[in-house]
Design an enzyme around this catalytic site. Sequence first.
Site, PDB file in Angstrom:
ATOM      1  CB  CYS A 109      -0.907  -0.018   1.227  1.00 42.19           C
ATOM      2  SG  CYS A 109      -1.937   1.445   1.368  1.00 42.19           S
ATOM      3  N   GLY A 158      -5.675   5.627   5.315  1.00 40.35           N
ATOM      4  CA  GLY A 158      -5.920   5.523   6.756  1.00 40.35           C
ATOM      5  C   GLY A 158      -6.664   4.266   7.149  1.00 40.35           C
ATOM      6  CD  GLU A 159      -8.020   0.030   9.931  1.00 44.15           C
ATOM      7  OE1 GLU A 159      -7.703  -0.479   8.848  1.00 44.15           O
ATOM      8  OE2 GLU A 159      -9.155  -0.108  10.432  1.00 44.15           O
ATOM      9  CB  SER A 202      -8.010  -5.309   3.958  1.00 45.12           C
ATOM     10  OG  SER A 202      -8.712  -4.148   3.581  1.00 45.12           O
ATOM     11  CG  LEU A 203      -8.918 -12.626   4.445  1.00 45.61           C
ATOM     12  CD1 LEU A 203      -8.739 -12.569   5.950  1.00 45.61           C
ATOM     13  CD2 LEU A 203     -10.058 -13.580   4.086  1.00 45.61           C
ATOM     14  CG  HIS A 204      -5.414  -8.055   1.132  1.00 45.26           C
ATOM     15  ND1 HIS A 204      -6.353  -7.858   0.146  1.00 45.26           N
ATOM     16  CD2 HIS A 204      -5.258  -6.860   1.764  1.00 45.26           C
ATOM     17  CE1 HIS A 204      -6.745  -6.591   0.184  1.00 45.26           C
ATOM     18  NE2 HIS A 204      -6.110  -5.967   1.148  1.00 45.26           N
ATOM     19  CG  ASN A 233      -4.100  -0.496  -8.270  1.00 44.24           C
ATOM     20  OD1 ASN A 233      -4.228  -0.537  -9.481  1.00 44.24           O
ATOM     21  ND2 ASN A 233      -5.112  -0.335  -7.441  1.00 44.24           N
ATOM     22  CB  CYS A 272      -4.752   2.993  -2.333  1.00 46.08           C
ATOM     23  SG  CYS A 272      -5.663   1.595  -2.973  1.00 46.08           S
TER      24      CYS A 272
HETATM   25  N1  SAH Z   1      -7.075   0.661   6.157  1.00 42.67           N
HETATM   26  C1  SAH Z   1      -8.284   0.171   5.568  1.00 42.67           C
HETATM   27  C2  SAH Z   1      -8.879   1.044   4.482  1.00 42.67           C
HETATM   28  C3  SAH Z   1      -7.959   1.686   3.482  1.00 42.67           C
HETATM   29  S1  SAH Z   1      -7.199   0.670   2.263  1.00 42.67           S
HETATM   30  C4  SAH Z   1      -8.097  -1.236   5.078  1.00 42.67           C
HETATM   31  O1  SAH Z   1      -7.004  -1.764   5.206  1.00 42.67           O
HETATM   32  O2  SAH Z   1      -9.066  -1.838   4.637  1.00 42.67           O
HETATM   33  C5  SAH Z   1      -8.515   0.211   1.171  1.00 42.67           C
HETATM   34  C6  SAH Z   1      -8.276  -1.094   0.463  1.00 42.67           C
HETATM   35  O3  SAH Z   1      -7.287  -0.966  -0.568  1.00 42.67           O
HETATM   36  C7  SAH Z   1      -7.774  -2.194   1.389  1.00 42.67           C
HETATM   37  O4  SAH Z   1      -8.405  -3.402   1.070  1.00 42.67           O
HETATM   38  C8  SAH Z   1      -6.312  -2.242   1.025  1.00 42.67           C
HETATM   39  O5  SAH Z   1      -5.731  -3.455   1.409  1.00 42.67           O
HETATM   40  C9  SAH Z   1      -6.369  -2.033  -0.461  1.00 42.67           C
HETATM   41  N2  SAH Z   1      -5.101  -1.648  -1.081  1.00 42.67           N
HETATM   42  C10 SAH Z   1      -4.129  -0.855  -0.611  1.00 42.67           C
HETATM   43  N3  SAH Z   1      -3.124  -0.737  -1.486  1.00 42.67           N
HETATM   44  C11 SAH Z   1      -3.461  -1.470  -2.550  1.00 42.67           C
HETATM   45  C12 SAH Z   1      -2.835  -1.754  -3.788  1.00 42.67           C
HETATM   46  N4  SAH Z   1      -1.634  -1.242  -4.094  1.00 42.67           N
HETATM   47  N5  SAH Z   1      -3.497  -2.549  -4.650  1.00 42.67           N
HETATM   48  C13 SAH Z   1      -4.706  -3.058  -4.360  1.00 42.67           C
HETATM   49  N6  SAH Z   1      -5.350  -2.830  -3.224  1.00 42.67           N
HETATM   50  C14 SAH Z   1      -4.738  -2.056  -2.315  1.00 42.67           C
END
Ligand code: SAH
Length: 352
Positions: free
Chosen positions: A116, A156-157, A211-213, A287, A330
């Site tokens: 991120c 932000g979170e 945001s599990l991922h 991304n 983002c």
């Molecule tokens: N902090 C919160 C909200 C902001 S991020 C969270 O973690 O959910 C919003 C979403 O974008 C989250 O799912 C995050 O993991 C995702 N995200 C951040 N950077 C990214 C990237 N480079 N590519 C794809 N998704 C991304």
Amino acid sequence: MDLKSLTLEELTEECASWGEKPYRARQIYAWMHSRLAVSYDEMTDLSKAFREKLAAWPLTVLEKAEMQTSALDGTRKYLFRLSDGNMIESVLMPYHHGNSVCISSQAGCRMGCRFCASTIGGLSRNLSASEMLDQIYRIQADTGERVSNVVVMGTGEPLDNYENLLRFIRILTSGEGLCISQRNVTVSTCGLVPKIRELAEEKLAITLAISLHAPNDEIRRQIMPIANQYRIRDLLSACREYFEKTGRRITFEYSLISGVNDRPEHARELAGLIRGLPSHVNLIPVNPVRERSYQRSTRAEVDNFKNILENCGINVTIRREMGADIDGACGQLRKKFLHAEGDKQDEGILGD
Ligand code: SAH
């Protein structure tokens, strides 16, 4: 004190303490949150003397520093300047079903997710409720079109700024404000388990996105430091509790990173984890961020991942990409701006 961050009840109490009638609070509230006034001078149904008294409290209004519009789909990225000079980013996405705005909840972020861009400079500070609200207000005023959906998925979170987030949701969805339906508000979190349980108790009708991922703790720890603090099984048990208390299906976000979490066995493991939990999986090819080496999965890999989940009976969609031509990912517009300022400072251009 920031009048725009007060709920109508709080503002009414505040007015009472000044010896003003409750309807005065309703007038001010409507000017701020429904008519989107940018100054007390606009509030012409208040006496001039009262408006001058109000002027002692700064009215939060964000300054539009930059805007980019996508030629592909009309997505707009806004860069706003806060009163202390901090910069934040918001995105408008026009859909058939209405305009959706993605807002930031903090200036920067301290969660440290490896893929991120928003977390690279760390956390600068929390946003106030009014700073979250005004991202939506300024965009609605700028376009002249109603915003009907709000996603707290920008920088932000949100659960790391919990009190202000709740205030923001209460004001945003209040009948005297923009009156956005709670069902049209989504809050995305990297998974602060105790806060998810706290939020469940509020019994709001908002959607919780997680945001599990990753399909297991080992992979999750490689890409999300928060996974060292909470295990996936505890995260999912908090999600189950959220569903039981609110009746709202959980959204799981899963960014596919080539070679890291996108293998067929990962899809099967993920399906096993969330089977039986009323939910929906949103797949997003990651991304690429300049400072990070992660690559996105190919279209075929994404499709294959989706098919495996579907065959296991999981609801799944691939997130449609928007604004691909305008620093869509983002935190990238803000980061680019911060870099540019840094470069200028290095060259002494901002010397005076
Ligand atoms: N902090 C919160 C909200 C902001 S991020 C969270 O973690 O959910 C919003 C979403 O974008 C989250 O799912 C995050 O993991 C995702 N995200 C951040 N950077 C990214 C990237 N480079 N590519 C794809 N998704 C991304």
